[in-house]
Design a protein around this motif. Structure first.
Motif, short mmCIF file in Angstrom:
data_model
loop_
_atom_site.label_atom_id
_atom_site.label_comp_id
_atom_site.label_asym_id
_atom_site.label_seq_id
_atom_site.Cartn_x
_atom_site.Cartn_y
_atom_site.Cartn_z
N LYS A 33 47.22 -7.86 36.03
CA LYS A 33 46.04 -8.10 35.20
C LYS A 33 45.07 -8.95 36.04
CE LYS A 33 43.92 -8.13 31.17
NZ LYS A 33 43.44 -6.96 30.50
N TYR A 34 43.80 -8.55 36.07
CA TYR A 34 42.79 -9.21 36.89
C TYR A 34 41.71 -9.84 36.01
CZ TYR A 34 44.94 -6.40 40.52
OH TYR A 34 45.83 -5.84 41.38
N LYS A 35 41.02 -10.80 36.57
CA LYS A 35 39.86 -11.39 35.90
C LYS A 35 38.66 -10.51 36.25
CE LYS A 35 37.16 -15.59 35.49
NZ LYS A 35 36.98 -16.95 35.96
N PRO A 36 38.00 -9.91 35.25
CA PRO A 36 36.88 -9.01 35.56
C PRO A 36 35.68 -9.75 36.13
CG PRO A 36 37.06 -9.32 33.19
CD PRO A 36 38.24 -10.02 33.81
N ALA A 37 34.89 -9.02 36.89
CA ALA A 37 33.64 -9.56 37.43
C ALA A 37 32.64 -9.73 36.28
CB ALA A 37 33.08 -8.61 38.48
N ARG A 38 31.56 -10.46 36.55
CA ARG A 38 30.51 -10.61 35.54
C ARG A 38 29.20 -10.12 36.13
NH1 ARG A 38 32.48 -12.41 31.41
NH2 ARG A 38 31.25 -13.77 30.13
N CYS A 39 28.53 -9.27 35.37
CA CYS A 39 27.23 -8.72 35.75
C CYS A 39 26.25 -9.07 34.64
CB CYS A 39 27.31 -7.20 35.91
SG CYS A 39 28.55 -6.67 37.10
N ALA A 40 25.24 -9.85 34.96
CA ALA A 40 24.27 -10.32 33.96
C ALA A 40 24.96 -11.03 32.80
CB ALA A 40 23.42 -9.15 33.46
N GLY A 41 26.02 -11.78 33.12
CA GLY A 41 26.72 -12.56 32.11
C GLY A 41 27.76 -11.81 31.31
N LYS A 42 27.93 -10.51 31.55
CA LYS A 42 28.91 -9.71 30.80
C LYS A 42 29.98 -9.18 31.75
CE LYS A 42 25.48 -8.10 27.50
NZ LYS A 42 24.84 -6.92 26.91
N PRO A 43 31.21 -9.04 31.27
CA PRO A 43 32.25 -8.46 32.12
C PRO A 43 31.87 -7.04 32.54
CG PRO A 43 33.21 -9.41 30.14
CD PRO A 43 31.73 -9.43 29.95
N CYS A 44 32.15 -6.71 33.80
CA CYS A 44 31.82 -5.37 34.31
C CYS A 44 32.88 -4.90 35.30
CB CYS A 44 30.45 -5.37 34.96
SG CYS A 44 30.31 -6.44 36.40
N ALA A 45 32.89 -3.62 35.56
CA ALA A 45 33.81 -3.03 36.53
C ALA A 45 33.31 -3.32 37.95
CB ALA A 45 33.88 -1.52 36.31
N MET A 46 34.26 -3.54 38.86
CA MET A 46 33.88 -3.84 40.22
C MET A 46 35.10 -3.70 41.13
SD MET A 46 31.81 -7.18 41.57
CE MET A 46 30.31 -6.65 40.78
N PRO A 47 34.89 -3.38 42.41
CA PRO A 47 36.02 -3.35 43.36
C PRO A 47 36.63 -4.74 43.50
CG PRO A 47 34.07 -2.33 44.32
CD PRO A 47 33.64 -2.97 43.05
N PHE A 48 37.92 -4.78 43.71
CA PHE A 48 38.64 -6.04 43.92
C PHE A 48 39.43 -5.89 45.22
CE2 PHE A 48 42.07 -9.08 43.47
CZ PHE A 48 41.45 -10.17 42.88
N PRO A 49 38.78 -6.09 46.37
CA PRO A 49 39.48 -5.89 47.64
C PRO A 49 40.41 -7.05 47.98
CG PRO A 49 37.25 -6.62 48.03
CD PRO A 49 37.38 -6.45 46.54
N TYR A 50 41.56 -6.70 48.51
CA TYR A 50 42.45 -7.71 49.09
C TYR A 50 43.36 -7.04 50.10
CZ TYR A 50 46.04 -6.35 45.65
OH TYR A 50 46.94 -5.68 44.88
N THR A 51 43.96 -7.85 50.93
CA THR A 51 44.80 -7.37 52.02
C THR A 51 46.22 -7.84 51.81
OG1 THR A 51 42.94 -7.51 53.55
CG2 THR A 51 45.14 -7.44 54.52
N MET A 52 47.16 -6.93 52.02
CA MET A 52 48.58 -7.27 52.02
C MET A 52 49.11 -7.00 53.40
SD MET A 52 50.33 -5.84 48.60
CE MET A 52 49.22 -4.99 47.53
N THR A 53 49.93 -7.89 53.90
CA THR A 53 50.56 -7.71 55.20
C THR A 53 52.08 -7.76 55.01
OG1 THR A 53 48.69 -8.78 56.28
CG2 THR A 53 50.72 -8.57 57.56
N PHE A 54 52.76 -6.75 55.50
CA PHE A 54 54.22 -6.68 55.38
C PHE A 54 54.82 -6.69 56.78
CE2 PHE A 54 52.60 -4.58 51.61
CZ PHE A 54 53.34 -5.18 50.62
N THR A 55 55.98 -7.32 56.89
CA THR A 55 56.73 -7.29 58.13
C THR A 55 58.07 -6.62 57.83
OG1 THR A 55 55.71 -9.34 58.85
CG2 THR A 55 57.74 -8.70 59.97
#
Length: 59
Positions: A33-55
């Motif tokens: 579960k993610y915290k949504p972005a805010r666009c003009a004060g309202k929650p909106c859809a948006m990319p949520f980029p992150y990197t995972m590194t495995f060994t």
């Protein structure tokens, strides 16, 4: 992508050492579960980029 309610909508994998590992990591990311972005004060859809590194160690 994360929707305006904080639910994951899709996962993209760009580089991977193993297809099965990517599938498992994507499954975990989709269940989170993610915290949504805010666009003009309202929650909106948006990319949520992150990197995972495995060994991986072979025994």
């Amino acid at each position: 992508m994360v929707d305006s309610e904080g639910n994951a909508q899709s996962v993209n994998v760009y580089v991977t050492p193993d297809a099965k590992l990517s599938e498992m990591a994507g499954f975990v990311a989709m269940k989170e579960k993610y915290k949504p972005a805010r666009c003009a004060g309202k929650p909106c859809a948006m990319p949520f980029p992150y990197t995972m590194t495995f060994t991986r160690k072979w025994f």
